[in-house]
Design a protein around this motif. Structure first.
Motif, mmCIF file in Angstrom:
data_model
loop_
_atom_site.group_PDB
_atom_site.id
_atom_site.type_symbol
_atom_site.label_atom_id
_atom_site.label_comp_id
_atom_site.label_asym_id
_atom_site.label_seq_id
_atom_site.Cartn_x
_atom_site.Cartn_y
_atom_site.Cartn_z
ATOM 1 N N MET A 72 -10.013 12.663 2.375
ATOM 2 C CA MET A 72 -8.741 13.188 2.883
ATOM 3 C C MET A 72 -8.930 14.126 4.070
ATOM 4 O O MET A 72 -7.958 14.503 4.723
ATOM 5 C CB MET A 72 -8.007 13.962 1.772
ATOM 6 C CG MET A 72 -7.507 13.078 0.660
ATOM 7 S SD MET A 72 -6.712 14.094 -0.612
ATOM 8 C CE MET A 72 -5.112 14.408 0.164
ATOM 9 N N ARG A 102 -1.909 8.249 -1.491
ATOM 10 C CA ARG A 102 -1.112 7.740 -0.371
ATOM 11 C C ARG A 102 0.359 7.608 -0.790
ATOM 12 O O ARG A 102 1.271 8.027 -0.071
ATOM 13 C CB ARG A 102 -1.642 6.382 0.101
ATOM 14 C CG ARG A 102 -0.866 5.852 1.306
ATOM 15 C CD ARG A 102 -1.221 4.423 1.643
ATOM 16 N NE ARG A 102 -2.565 4.222 2.140
ATOM 17 C CZ ARG A 102 -2.963 4.484 3.388
ATOM 18 N NH1 ARG A 102 -2.119 4.970 4.272
ATOM 19 N NH2 ARG A 102 -4.206 4.240 3.760
ATOM 20 N N PHE A 105 2.261 11.001 -1.828
ATOM 21 C CA PHE A 105 2.505 11.883 -0.692
ATOM 22 C C PHE A 105 3.290 11.173 0.408
ATOM 23 O O PHE A 105 3.302 11.608 1.563
ATOM 24 C CB PHE A 105 1.186 12.464 -0.161
ATOM 25 C CG PHE A 105 0.397 13.248 -1.191
ATOM 26 C CD1 PHE A 105 1.000 13.677 -2.389
ATOM 27 C CD2 PHE A 105 -0.932 13.562 -1.002
ATOM 28 C CE1 PHE A 105 0.290 14.383 -3.353
ATOM 29 C CE2 PHE A 105 -1.652 14.273 -1.969
ATOM 30 C CZ PHE A 105 -1.041 14.678 -3.139
ATOM 31 N N GLY A 107 2.908 8.380 2.013
ATOM 32 C CA GLY A 107 2.229 7.698 3.109
ATOM 33 C C GLY A 107 1.614 8.627 4.139
ATOM 34 O O GLY A 107 1.159 8.170 5.189
ATOM 35 N N GLN A 108 1.570 9.927 3.850
ATOM 36 C CA GLN A 108 1.008 10.873 4.822
ATOM 37 C C GLN A 108 -0.469 10.649 5.087
ATOM 38 O O GLN A 108 -0.965 10.885 6.170
ATOM 39 C CB GLN A 108 1.130 12.320 4.318
ATOM 40 C CG GLN A 108 2.507 12.873 4.312
ATOM 41 C CD GLN A 108 2.470 14.325 3.836
ATOM 42 O OE1 GLN A 108 1.819 15.162 4.434
ATOM 43 N NE2 GLN A 108 3.179 14.604 2.768
ATOM 44 N N ILE A 109 -1.184 10.217 4.061
ATOM 45 C CA ILE A 109 -2.642 10.123 4.194
ATOM 46 C C ILE A 109 -3.185 9.102 3.196
ATOM 47 O O ILE A 109 -2.623 8.928 2.117
ATOM 48 C CB ILE A 109 -3.302 11.508 3.961
ATOM 49 C CG1 ILE A 109 -4.767 11.468 4.394
ATOM 50 C CG2 ILE A 109 -3.131 11.989 2.530
ATOM 51 C CD1 ILE A 109 -5.367 12.802 4.681
#
Lengths: 324, 340
Positions: A72, A102, A105, A107-109
């Motif tokens: 991350m 993923r 959150f 799709g942020q990371i």
């Protein structure tokens, strides 16, 4: 063409990827100075140094959890779990963290990590070191799952896993490490997620993966001698699952068997059989047959161990009965 | 401590008040039936930990939190509207309504995620510490967790790894005396939690959470130490004013205990100190509190006005956006059962 073992191919995949991408690190028990319990990471610590090949305490949850955090924050970690049987130790970090980050959150990371491990029978390693637990992984949304059966795939699938934007569980088979093949690593490679048709035949489709591929191929030879021609599909990755290839061949041939070393009940073979039945029903002349591991723990006794998982004879016999 | 400037202490007070008021509004949103579920864990009474520790962090630092993490994220600089919208399960929330109170995250503020598994976010900071070492970016990673997580083995594995490798990592334990309904002494043999960290080779401190200046000082020592290569552990002792989650009325603790516990109020304590030291007139504090009240009132209106996420977003972000989405069950059924 160079002759490589499955182990050499895996090691070369790690070394080649690490040379290309400085953000790849290896982290796990005995991966450094010892060189990996099965020798896959031998001498990589000499080549890449202890900051990139990190020997850890015996702390599986934190090994996988550290890989999640590293992934991350910009690294591409390869965590090694010495035996897939230790998956239970790490399941929170794998299934609740890596697989869901993923999505949770928004799709942020992503978590671009590889969890390398090995499983299966073949070394009298007993009930806690011989299991085939791929169904646990396949049942968890958010995880990719690769299980190479050949030396070339050991190399290419691991190379591809190391470019995946999502977490990949990469399960090697302990009985294949010393297998040798002449491999042209420059030959064209099937894309990630594409099954390989290892044999073409008109009478029966056998879908399999990992070490069972070799048993199925042996069985197919026996069957050919009796005039039965099998198509053999090696899935290579279970997620993504290349169902299009399965469908194409099952619809053409009309008979399907699924072979897996994992325990039969609620296993990978069960899922595949259900899907084939559901999606190819109109083309099937027989029920889809599962040949899989017995619903029992694995014994150390060689006879009991071998007897608890499918082998070439059972596969050939079963195929013969389906066509009788 | 009296060397602290007016703006420092007032700044800490302001952030603590914002956390307190935000949490109160979460409670209000719940009562109004506008939250997504009741699994809302308020940090009222624990504000000094969130505020004092985040004050010691730098912009490049990262962190994970436990399920009671609203205050930490807000103190780190989160937008309260987007936080509240996430708690309401709305599309405008930080995680588009998929995470909620217990899975909120924001990479731009270094928030690697709140966690609903006790201790689940702890080992990630070891990995973030490895990244910091690898990239030489001078970042510290802080794992926030409660006293309940000191029962989890993963904490000790991670403390050992951090100490073994000298990683820039801090373990921040917000000891609110309760793991759900179990008081710390009913679950923990030695409640001097920092002693465990010292045994692992970390800098270990415990601090009274009543005094945010003390928390901030201790946090600065521990975070600076971690940045210099010696990981640390800080336990902040405070009292969880309300139940475990919104529906919990705390029948397992008596009213007398709650009464005493709630007197240990870091927000009221700091407010009184500002007045006592002659740093801020009470009237100014009243004005500030009212402004914060209005700011946080607006988060409720904002959240109620937001849209639910579209149903099709359900299949998004299981994997990378360039990968095919999972096939919906209905699509598959329609395909399989289609008549020719």
């Amino acid at each position: 063409m160079p002759e490589l073992t499955y182990r050499d191919a895996l090691r070369k995949a790690l070394a080649d990827s690490m040379a290309e991408n400085p953000d790849i690190i290896l982290i796990g028990e005995e991966v450094g100075r010892y060189g990996g319990a099965y020798g896959v990471t031998k001498d990589l610590i000499k080549e890449f140094g202890p900051e990139r090949v990190i020997d850890t305490p015996i702390s599986e949850p934190s090994i996988v959890g550290a890989a999640v955090g590293a992934a991350m924050t910009g690294l591409r970690p390869v965590a090694e779990l010495m035996y897939v049987d230790f998956l239970g130790m790490t399941m929170d970090q794998l299934a609740n963290q890596a697989a869901k980050i993923r999505y949770m959150f928004g799709g942020q990371i992503g978590v671009p990590m590889v969890l390398r491990t090995q499983g299966g029978t073949g070394r009298s390693a007993g009930a806690q070191h011989s299991q085939s637990l791929e169904a646990y992984v396949m049942h968890t949304p958010g995880l990719r799952l690769a299980m190479p059966a050949t030396v070339a795939d050991a190399y290419h699938l691991l190379r591809q896993a190391l470019t995946s934007p999502d977490p990949v569980v990469f399960i090697e088979h302990k009985a294949l490490y010393t297998m040798k093949e002449d491999v042209d690593l420059d030959a064209p490679v099937p894309p990630w997620g594409k099954a390989a048709v290892r044999r073409h035949g008109k009478d029966l489709v056998i879908v399999t993966y990992s070490r069972q591929l070799h048993y199925v191929m042996e069985a197919a030879k026996t069957l050919a001698a009796k005039g039965i021609e099998a198509t053999v599909i090696d899935l290579r990755t279970l997620n993504p699952l290349d169902f299009d290839t399965i469908r194409e061949h099952v619809e053409r041939v009309g008979r399907a068997m699924v072979v897996s070393e994992g325990a039969m009940t609620a296993g990978v073979a069960a899922e595949l059989a259900a899907r084939i039945s559901e999606e190819c029903f109109d083309f099937l002349e027989e029920p889809v047959i599962r040949v899989a591991g017995e619903d029992i723990p694995i014994s150390v006794s060689t006879g009991l161990e071998t007897g608890s998982v499918p082998g070439p004879q059972l596969i050939a016999e079963t195929a013969g009965r389906m066509l009788a | 401590m009296s060397k602290k400037s007016n703006s420092d202490l007032l700044g800490l007070y302001r952030t603590m008040r914002r956390v307190r008021t935000f949490e109160e509004r979460v409670g209000e949103l719940f009562v109004r039936g506008q939250t997504a579920g009741s699994m809302l864990h308020l940090s009222i009474g624990e504000e000094s930990a969130a505020v004092g520790i985040t004050a010691a962090m730098k912009p490049q630092d990262t962190f994970t939190t436990h399920h009671r993490g609203h205050g930490i994220f807000l103190a780190r600089g989160a937008d309260p509207n987007r936080m509240m919208a996430e708690i309401g399960g709305k599309e405008a929330g930080y995680c588009h309504g998929k995470g909620g109170s217990m899975h909120i995250a924001d990479m731009s503020l270094g928030h690697l995620g709140a966690n609903a598994i006790v201790g689940g976010g702890i080992p990630a900071v070891v990995g973030a510490g490895l990244s910091a070492r690898h990239k030489r970016n001078n970042a510290v990673s802080v794992a926030f967790f409660g006293d309940g997580a000191t029962g989890q083995g993963v904490l000790y594995e991670s403390m050992n790894m951090a100490a073994l490798w000298g990683l820039p990592v801090v373990f921040a334990c917000i000891n609110n005396q309760y793991g759900m309904g179990t008081r710390i002494d009913q679950a923990t043999a030695n409640t001097n939690l920092h002693e465990r960290a010292i045994a692992f080779g970390l800098n270990g401190e415990s601090v009274d959470g009543l005094d945010v200046e003390e928390v901030a000082e201790a946090a600065r020592r521990v975070v600076d130490g971690a940045r210099a290569g010696k990981p640390g552990f800080l336990a902040v002792s405070c009292y969880r004013f309300y139940g475990h989650a919104r529906k919990d009325k705390s029948p397992y603790r008596d009213a007398g205990e709650e009464e005493t516990g709630r007197q240990r109020d870091p927000v009221a304590f700091t407010r009184a100190r500002l007045i006592e030291r002659g740093l801020t007139p009470e009237a100014d504090l009243d004005t500030l509190d009212a402004e914060i009240g209005a700011e946080m009132d607006a988060t409720i209106d904002f959240t109620i006005a937001q849209k639910e996420p579209p149903l099709a977003s359900m299949f998004r972000d299981v994997f990378d956006p360039e990968e095919p989405e999972p096939e919906p069950v209905r699509t598959r059924l329609n395909r399989v059962l289609a008549t020719e």
